[in-house]
Scaffold this active site. Structure first.
Site, mmCIF file in Angstrom:
data_model
loop_
_atom_site.group_PDB
_atom_site.id
_atom_site.type_symbol
_atom_site.label_atom_id
_atom_site.label_comp_id
_atom_site.label_asym_id
_atom_site.label_seq_id
_atom_site.Cartn_x
_atom_site.Cartn_y
_atom_site.Cartn_z
ATOM 1 C CD GLU A 179 -3.048 -0.932 0.186
ATOM 2 O OE1 GLU A 179 -2.882 -0.098 -0.725
ATOM 3 O OE2 GLU A 179 -4.062 -1.644 0.283
ATOM 4 C CG HIS A 229 -4.378 0.825 5.309
ATOM 5 N ND1 HIS A 229 -5.745 0.956 5.124
ATOM 6 C CD2 HIS A 229 -4.021 -0.320 4.664
ATOM 7 C CE1 HIS A 229 -6.183 -0.062 4.387
ATOM 8 N NE2 HIS A 229 -5.154 -0.850 4.100
ATOM 9 C CG HIS A 242 -7.563 -4.582 6.410
ATOM 10 N ND1 HIS A 242 -7.055 -5.692 5.776
ATOM 11 C CD2 HIS A 242 -7.131 -3.517 5.696
ATOM 12 C CE1 HIS A 242 -6.337 -5.327 4.731
ATOM 13 N NE2 HIS A 242 -6.371 -3.994 4.660
ATOM 14 C CE1 TYR A 270 -16.846 15.433 21.543
ATOM 15 C CE2 TYR A 270 -19.033 14.827 22.331
ATOM 16 C CZ TYR A 270 -17.667 14.935 22.539
ATOM 17 O OH TYR A 270 -17.118 14.547 23.732
ATOM 18 C CG HIS A 295 -9.120 -1.769 1.486
ATOM 19 N ND1 HIS A 295 -8.349 -1.498 0.385
ATOM 20 C CD2 HIS A 295 -8.241 -2.126 2.452
ATOM 21 C CE1 HIS A 295 -7.070 -1.723 0.658
ATOM 22 N NE2 HIS A 295 -6.989 -2.096 1.921
ATOM 23 C CE1 TYR A 342 -10.741 17.139 26.456
ATOM 24 C CE2 TYR A 342 -9.503 15.953 24.778
ATOM 25 C CZ TYR A 342 -10.156 15.982 26.012
ATOM 26 O OH TYR A 342 -10.198 14.850 26.764
#
Length: 233
Positions: A94, A112, A114, A133, A174, A229
């Site tokens: 990837e 990334h 799954h 939110y 994916h 925050y």
């Protein structure tokens, strides 16, 4: 005044030899994050991948190697064109997605996965409904990039479009992609996305009720407050 030999030594070759190697430190942090994705159930086996940028280099998990087997000697580094400049293991398949993020944003890290609930949501909708939110932390409602074969430029292009104005997106059938200034921030955004997907799936499974959704004004208000925050990277 005579020179202090002890002070001179502190700035000599021995001190330089002890200076931390930023690539080695970044690699250790990357491996720890990759192992965390497995421990937290966001990936299974060697699915998913992690990268971090160090100057003009991108360190990335290798293809098909269990994260528990990675050591400090397994560094995989490429330049922004994808040319391997360090290490012998092949980079993740990837890599085009990771490089696309770094070439198009100021990201310092990409995660990334799954993840189960996020992947399930990617098969159902074109955009994750704003049920919480924390969507504001990701830039707004999370889009789903159209399906394309993994590891392709087509998938990277779909992902970039879905990431416009966002720090995370879903990949159809994916998984997820999130980026941040640091590995911790990219990982936290991944975890928040998976949690929101789980919330929406749980709420929408009620046979007679429909989840209430936040308005754009609600998200804008939350976004403004989230900017103050906690510590920011």
């Amino acid at each position: 005044m005579a020179k202090d030999p002890g002070r001179a030594a502190a700035h000599g070759p021995a001190a330089e030899a002890q200076d931390p190697d930023p690539v080695a430190e970044a690699w250790d942090a990357l491996v720890a994050t990759a192992r965390r994705t497995v421990a937290d159930g966001l990936v299974v086996g060697t699915s998913g991948n992690v990268s971090v940028r160090v100057g003009d280099l991108v360190l990335v998990t290798p293809s098909g190697v269990p994260y528990t087997r990675l050591t400090g000697d397994d560094v995989v580094a490429v330049d922004l064109q994808g040319r391997r400049v360090r290490g012998s293991l092949p980079p993740t398949s990837e890599l085009p997605m990771h490089l696309a993020v770094y070439r198009s944003t100021a990201a310092g890290a990409v995660v990334h996965t799954h993840a189960v609930h996020a992947t399930a949501v990617s098969t159902l909708v074109d955009e994750l409904p704003p049920v919480h939110y924390m969507a504001a932390e990701l830039g707004g409602p999370v889009r789903v990039a159209p399906y394309a074969l993994y590891g392709t430029r087509e998938l990277a292009d779909h992902m970039l479009a879905a990431l416009t104005g966002r720090t995370a997106c879903l990949l159809r059938n994916h998984g997820t992609v999130s980026h941040g200034a640091t590995l911790d921030q990219a990982y936290d955004r991944t975890a928040q996305l998976e949690w929101m997907c789980r919330v929406w799936l749980t709420a929408s499974s009620h046979p007679t009720r429909t989840p209430s959704l936040l308005t754009p004004a609600d998200l804008a208000e939350a976004s403004a407050k989230l900017r103050t925050y906690g510590p920011r990277p």
